[in-house]
Motif scaffolding. Sequence first.
Motif, short mmCIF file in Angstrom:
data_model
loop_
_atom_site.label_atom_id
_atom_site.label_comp_id
_atom_site.label_asym_id
_atom_site.label_seq_id
_atom_site.Cartn_x
_atom_site.Cartn_y
_atom_site.Cartn_z
N GLY A 243 0.88 -1.17 -0.14
CA GLY A 243 0.03 0.09 0.02
C GLY A 243 1.00 1.21 0.06
O GLY A 243 0.37 2.35 -0.39
N ALA A 244 2.12 1.14 0.40
CA ALA A 244 2.85 2.25 0.48
C ALA A 244 3.32 2.74 -1.07
O ALA A 244 3.66 1.83 -1.81
N ASP A 245 3.46 3.95 -1.21
CA ASP A 245 3.77 4.58 -2.67
C ASP A 245 4.76 5.73 -2.50
O ASP A 245 5.38 5.96 -1.48
N GLU A 246 5.25 6.16 -3.77
CA GLU A 246 6.31 7.45 -3.79
C GLU A 246 5.82 8.38 -2.86
O GLU A 246 6.59 9.16 -2.28
N ARG A 247 4.44 8.81 -3.04
CA ARG A 247 4.19 9.94 -2.16
C ARG A 247 4.24 9.93 -0.72
O ARG A 247 4.75 10.66 0.03
N ALA A 248 4.14 8.46 -0.32
CA ALA A 248 4.35 8.22 1.34
C ALA A 248 5.67 8.36 1.50
O ALA A 248 6.33 8.84 2.55
N VAL A 249 6.65 7.78 0.72
CA VAL A 249 8.17 7.93 0.81
C VAL A 249 8.48 9.47 0.85
O VAL A 249 9.41 9.74 1.68
N ARG A 250 8.14 10.15 -0.03
CA ARG A 250 8.55 11.57 -0.17
C ARG A 250 8.07 12.11 1.12
O ARG A 250 8.87 12.94 1.85
N SER A 251 7.00 11.91 1.73
CA SER A 251 6.38 12.74 2.94
C SER A 251 7.33 12.23 3.99
O SER A 251 7.36 13.09 4.94
N ALA A 252 7.54 11.15 4.28
CA ALA A 252 8.36 10.51 5.23
C ALA A 252 9.78 11.24 5.36
O ALA A 252 10.17 11.56 6.16
N PHE A 253 10.58 11.31 4.19
CA PHE A 253 11.70 12.07 4.03
C PHE A 253 11.55 13.42 4.35
O PHE A 253 12.30 14.11 5.15
N ARG A 254 10.61 13.96 3.82
CA ARG A 254 10.48 15.49 4.32
C ARG A 254 10.24 15.87 5.83
O ARG A 254 10.76 16.75 6.43
N GLY A 301 0.07 -8.77 -3.92
CA GLY A 301 -0.07 -8.01 -2.82
C GLY A 301 1.50 -7.73 -2.28
O GLY A 301 1.55 -6.87 -1.01
N ALA A 302 2.40 -7.83 -2.90
CA ALA A 302 3.87 -7.29 -2.49
C ALA A 302 3.83 -5.73 -2.52
O ALA A 302 3.42 -5.22 -3.46
N GLY A 303 4.87 -5.21 -1.80
CA GLY A 303 5.20 -3.98 -1.70
C GLY A 303 6.05 -3.71 -3.18
O GLY A 303 6.66 -4.44 -3.50
#
Length: 347
Positions: A243-254, A301-303
């Motif tokens: 369920g995690a995607d690029e937007r979630a990754v970028r938000s976590a880094f910011r 269902g793998a990430g």
Amino acid sequence: MARVTIVGGSGYIGGELLRLLLGHPEVEVAAVTSARLAGRRVDGAHPNLRGLTDLTFADPDKLDECDALFLATPHKETMGRMAGFLKLAPRVFDLSADFRLRDPALYRRYYGLPHEAADLLPEFAYGLPELHRDRLRTADRIAVPGCMATAAILALHPLAAAGLVEPEVTIDARTGSSGSGASAGSENLHAERSGAMRVFAPTRHRHEAEIGQETGLSARMSATGVEAVRGVQVVCRARLAPGADERAVRSAFRAAYAEEPFVRVVAQKRGLYRLPEPKILSGSNFCDVGFAVDDDEPAGGAGRAVVLVAALDNLVKGGAGNAVQCMNIRYGWPERAGLTFAGLHPN
């Protein structure tokens, strides 16, 4: 004004410590030691410091007390000398590997011998400000991380802390020749190193233990020596949580690094420097981190696959600069004090 001493000042890390501390507005360098070069001028070993200091190397067995001690001493030897070092200064910044790991069994596994001062391990704070700034404000004994460990931890930590990544990660680390130190063996002669990309640690590099300790992930790491003199780049490969995607990754880094003075998120879609590149960080205390997420969502269902990249100067943010940053935090000085050099481009 704090009076500081550098123990083991003739090597590359010792030279970087001296370069940074000579320009620090709150520091007086009281002594720099070298058993081999005692009595000789420090600018003989560090010619870039000509005209900046008249210091000569001191005998490490004849040191006076000071306010802070920086240890650029060898791994596996420092632990046996630590009791004596602690008598010389109320604050100790250790750049060896001997007090980075909290578990003495883990130390034995990765360094091949029992720890000689295991009782002191709990007293040392892990010197990575981005993760442990609150503890560093009051810590008097600080273990400065390894260079490749620093880069990998800063790349992985935002996703690990947010639960966005699966626990199994692989890390491919590349390092310049200065990472082997000034007294490296014949394998680092120019004739042997030039043009080479040598895998010198195909499995279980010692920094793997620090990465696992600080991120909680199961890290498997290999390391390659490349032709550069300075610089570390790590490429970490993992799977995002379902369920995690690029937007979630970028938000976590910011969220993790928005207020950090020495970590920059570099993850652009195009451009020559769209991901972290150590070449432009030479001499600076920055660590650049970035990422790329596979656009295709796998079946079952793998990430998604994610690649995390980090780069730094192994002698500065990967060593001496990080130690100075920790000192600034401990003394309550501005965190950028003595660390404002921006790096070079072109270089």
